[in-house]
Scaffold this motif. Structure first.
Motif: not given
Length: 124
Positions: A21-28, A55-57, A64-67
């Motif tokens: 779950d690092i990518s969604p956290w970092l994306a936020g 939007v990210i969520n 894709f969230k991180l991108g």
């Protein structure tokens, strides 16, 4: 290192990234930073950051969230740099960095030359 080893390394890295779950956290975090860079008003930046987080969520997949977050951050960084450039602040910073050892009068002359626009000529 052969091509198959490189391919397997990248593939395994992507699989592990999709499982954590690092990518969604970092994306936020990145979209909130993007909003702070784009808007000088803290309330507006916070509201826009929350909107971008939604939007990210809504994006499928963690990568894709991180991108998407990186794209938002890149756009904000470009806008911020353009704002600094058009206000002359970026030129002032560059002049200070490049001519740190030069006399201040030389720095002022170079900065003035870079910021003064050429006179417009009329064809009529």
């Amino acid at each position: 290192m052969s091509g198959i080893e490189i391919f397997l390394g990248v593939l395994l890295g992507l699989i592990v990234n999709e499982m954590c779950d690092i990518s969604p956290w970092l994306a936020g975090k990145l979209v909130r930073l993007s909003a702070r860079w784009r808007y000088s008003d803290p309330e507006l930046a916070e509201a826009r950051g929350a909107e971008l987080t939604r939007v990210i969520n809504d994006r499928p997949g963690k990568l894709f969230k991180l991108g998407t977050a990186i794209a938002f951050l890149t756009s904000s960084a470009a806008d911020r740099a353009w704002g600094m450039l058009s206000s002359g602040r970026l030129l002032e910073i560059l002049c200070g960095l490049l001519l740190r050892s030069a006399p201040e009068s030389l720095c002022v002359r170079v900065f003035a030359r870079l910021t003064v626009s050429a006179p417009h000529t009329s064809l009529a």
